[in-house]
Motif scaffolding. Structure first.
Motif, short mmCIF file in Angstrom:
data_model
loop_
_atom_site.label_atom_id
_atom_site.label_comp_id
_atom_site.label_asym_id
_atom_site.label_seq_id
_atom_site.Cartn_x
_atom_site.Cartn_y
_atom_site.Cartn_z
N UNK A 18 31.73 50.60 35.21
CA UNK A 18 30.49 51.24 35.65
C UNK A 18 29.26 50.58 35.04
N UNK A 19 29.38 50.08 33.80
CA UNK A 19 28.26 49.44 33.13
C UNK A 19 27.94 48.05 33.69
N UNK A 20 28.86 47.48 34.46
CA UNK A 20 28.72 46.11 34.94
C UNK A 20 28.38 46.00 36.42
N UNK A 21 28.31 47.13 37.12
CA UNK A 21 28.14 47.10 38.56
C UNK A 21 26.82 46.48 39.02
N UNK B 28 23.88 52.60 48.33
CA UNK B 28 25.27 52.16 48.55
C UNK B 28 25.40 50.64 48.49
N UNK B 29 24.73 50.02 47.55
CA UNK B 29 24.63 48.56 47.50
C UNK B 29 25.83 47.89 46.84
N UNK B 30 26.50 48.58 45.91
CA UNK B 30 27.68 47.99 45.25
C UNK B 30 28.85 48.96 45.34
N UNK B 31 30.06 48.38 45.28
CA UNK B 31 31.28 49.17 45.30
C UNK B 31 32.04 48.94 44.01
N UNK B 32 32.58 50.01 43.43
CA UNK B 32 33.43 49.86 42.26
C UNK B 32 34.85 49.55 42.71
N UNK B 33 35.76 49.37 41.76
CA UNK B 33 37.13 49.00 42.08
C UNK B 33 37.85 50.04 42.93
#
Length: 196
Positions: A42-45, A161-166
């Motif tokens: 979450x800190x790297x998204x 909604x620009x990035x998605x996590x794993x």
């Protein structure tokens, strides 16, 4: 515009914790990987690439060697506890703009290290003659946003909604910017070019 130059390594006191700042070099790759892998996803998204991957850190190191990226590491003992990167694309339509990326380990947050890293990134931008800095982070990183805003950055855009996590969860990204050229002009007008 006069240039602001910093020399490294340098030591800073972060609320009683001695931290050494030094420019990243190829020999630091394993330490940077260990640092990145200690952080929650979450800190790297907000970063464009997953710096927990060796090939990403190797590419990062290569860009530093080519002079296309400047990156500063914060060390506590023999452990990386923070880093900043200043990315400039001289072949783009925005060669006057730098993107500042800053990340601090969770155990060093709230001690002023983030502020120091942003200030050092700002100094790097001044030394390169940049006119504008941008930074982005996920909207839930309220403490980081507050530190950037406290140093004069202002919100410029919200990308939903620009990035998605794993797990496929989508996250909003906020884009902040700072007019570096205006600050540099003000510093020169007041004779404060060495103050930063």
């Amino acid at each position: 515009m006069s240039e602001v130059q910093r020399t490294y390594p340098q030591n800073v006191d972060c609320n009683g914790v001695d931290v050494r700042l030094d420019m990243m070099s190829a020999g630091d790759e394993q330490d940077v990987l260990a640092f990145a892998r200690s952080l929650p996803e979450k800190d790297l998204l907000f970063m464009r690439r997953d710096i927990r991957q060796a090939k990403v850190v190797a590419a990062w190191s290569e860009l530093i060697e080519q002079g296309r990226l400047a990156s500063l590491l914060a060390w506590s003992g023999d452990k990386v506890v923070g880093c900043t990167a200043l990315i400039v694309d001289p072949l783009s339509w925005s060669p006057h703009v730098g993107e500042l990326r800053v990340i601090v380990s969770r155990d060093m947050r709230g001690l002023g290290l983030g502020r120091v890293m942003i200030q050092e990134g700002f100094a790097m931008a001044l030394s390169k003659g940049l006119e504008k800095l941008v930074a982005q982070m996920t909207i839930d990183q309220q403490s980081a946003i507050a530190v950037f805003e406290g140093l004069g950055f202002r919100g410029e855009a919200l990308m939903r909604n620009h990035v998605k996590d794993a797990d496929g969860g989508k996250h909003d990204i906020v884009l902040l910017s700072h007019d570096v050229a205006r600050v540099q002009s003000q510093m020169e007008a007041y004779g404060l070019t060495d103050a930063f």
